[in-house]
Design a protein around this motif. Structure first.
Motif, mmCIF file in Angstrom:
data_model
loop_
_atom_site.group_PDB
_atom_site.id
_atom_site.type_symbol
_atom_site.label_atom_id
_atom_site.label_comp_id
_atom_site.label_asym_id
_atom_site.label_seq_id
_atom_site.Cartn_x
_atom_site.Cartn_y
_atom_site.Cartn_z
ATOM 1 N N LEU A 200 38.075 -5.087 -2.857
ATOM 2 C CA LEU A 200 39.442 -4.649 -2.593
ATOM 3 C C LEU A 200 40.394 -5.837 -2.499
ATOM 4 O O LEU A 200 41.494 -5.811 -3.055
ATOM 5 N N LEU A 201 39.968 -6.896 -1.811
ATOM 6 C CA LEU A 201 40.814 -8.094 -1.689
ATOM 7 C C LEU A 201 41.062 -8.716 -3.057
ATOM 8 O O LEU A 201 42.153 -9.209 -3.335
ATOM 9 N N GLU A 202 40.051 -8.663 -3.914
ATOM 10 C CA GLU A 202 40.216 -9.205 -5.267
ATOM 11 C C GLU A 202 41.228 -8.369 -6.045
ATOM 12 O O GLU A 202 42.073 -8.912 -6.756
ATOM 13 N N PHE A 203 41.144 -7.059 -5.892
ATOM 14 C CA PHE A 203 42.112 -6.158 -6.547
ATOM 15 C C PHE A 203 43.530 -6.491 -6.072
ATOM 16 O O PHE A 203 44.465 -6.540 -6.872
ATOM 17 N N ILE A 204 43.683 -6.731 -4.779
ATOM 18 C CA ILE A 204 45.002 -7.038 -4.217
ATOM 19 C C ILE A 204 45.554 -8.336 -4.796
ATOM 20 O O ILE A 204 46.712 -8.401 -5.193
ATOM 21 N N THR A 205 44.711 -9.378 -4.849
ATOM 22 C CA THR A 205 45.201 -10.676 -5.361
ATOM 23 C C THR A 205 45.495 -10.612 -6.854
ATOM 24 O O THR A 205 46.414 -11.269 -7.331
#
Length: 208
Positions: A200-205
């Motif tokens: 999810l954090l990768e999707f956000i960045t």
């Protein structure tokens, strides 16, 4: 899934924090609103705490209901607990009524925190997500947390909810289509499946 671990996850956390810092320091801010949507018991509160831990502040919603003392709810941290007159005098992106209480996301809360942080998150129902997407079409990313009716029933009873209220909540969830993702969903985060917080954090960045 979705818990913080060592090794690769710790390294990813460092990279994520660096990305946040770079974007916050840049003249062009990220301007992202991460919207968490899902039925009761789907893990919204836990995910919200994880995002806050990773430097993505939460937008606080307002309600006319009383704080739940058993859960240690605090005004300004969990909700803005308002009188009906104060609630009616506030501008909201969207409001909803549940069990005779009003809930809403103040416009000022979103615009102020977005200006300060550049990236924020909020926990709302489907209609709130739809309203945010309409008001902030480019900034809003909708994250849906799925759960089965059976698992929702079990988790709500485990956390001490009244059995009658659990049944009413499930009926309400079915009537409002809570078990189905919103039309404009951007990411499915299954707490009970293989979803990891780092995904999810990768999707956000990637969506900065």
């Amino acid at each position: 899934g979705g818990t913080r671990g060592a090794g690769a996850t710790a390294e990813f956390d460092q990279n994520f924090q660096h990305t946040l810092a770079v974007n916050k320091g840049a003249k062009c801010k990220m301007n992202q609103i991460i919207v968490i949507v899902g039925p009761s018991g789907s893990g919204k509160t836990h995910l919200s705490k994880e995002l806050a831990f990773h430097g993505i502040p939460k937008c606080i919603t307002a309600t006319t209901r009383s704080p739940r003392e058993s859960e240690g709810e605090v005004d300004g941290r969990d909700y803005y607990f308002l009188s009906k007159s104060a609630f009616e005098a506030t501008d909201f992106i969207e409001t909803t009524t549940y069990h005779g209480n009003y809930y809403g996301l103040p416009v000022k809360e979103v615009t102020k925190k977005l200006e300060e942080a550049g990236i924020i998150h909020v926990v709302v129902e489907k209609n709130g997500a739809k309203a945010l997407k309409k008001s902030f079409p480019n900034e809003t990313k909708i994250i849906f947390l799925p759960i089965t009716e059976e698992r929702m029933h079990t988790r709500m009873l485990q956390r001490g909810d009244n059995p009658l209220q659990v049944e009413q909540r499930i009926i309400h969830a079915n009537e409002t289509g809570e078990f189905e993702p919103p039309e404009q969903v951007d990411f499915i985060y299954d707490v009970f499946g293989s979803s990891q917080l780092s995904d999810l954090l990768e999707f956000i960045t990637q969506n900065n």
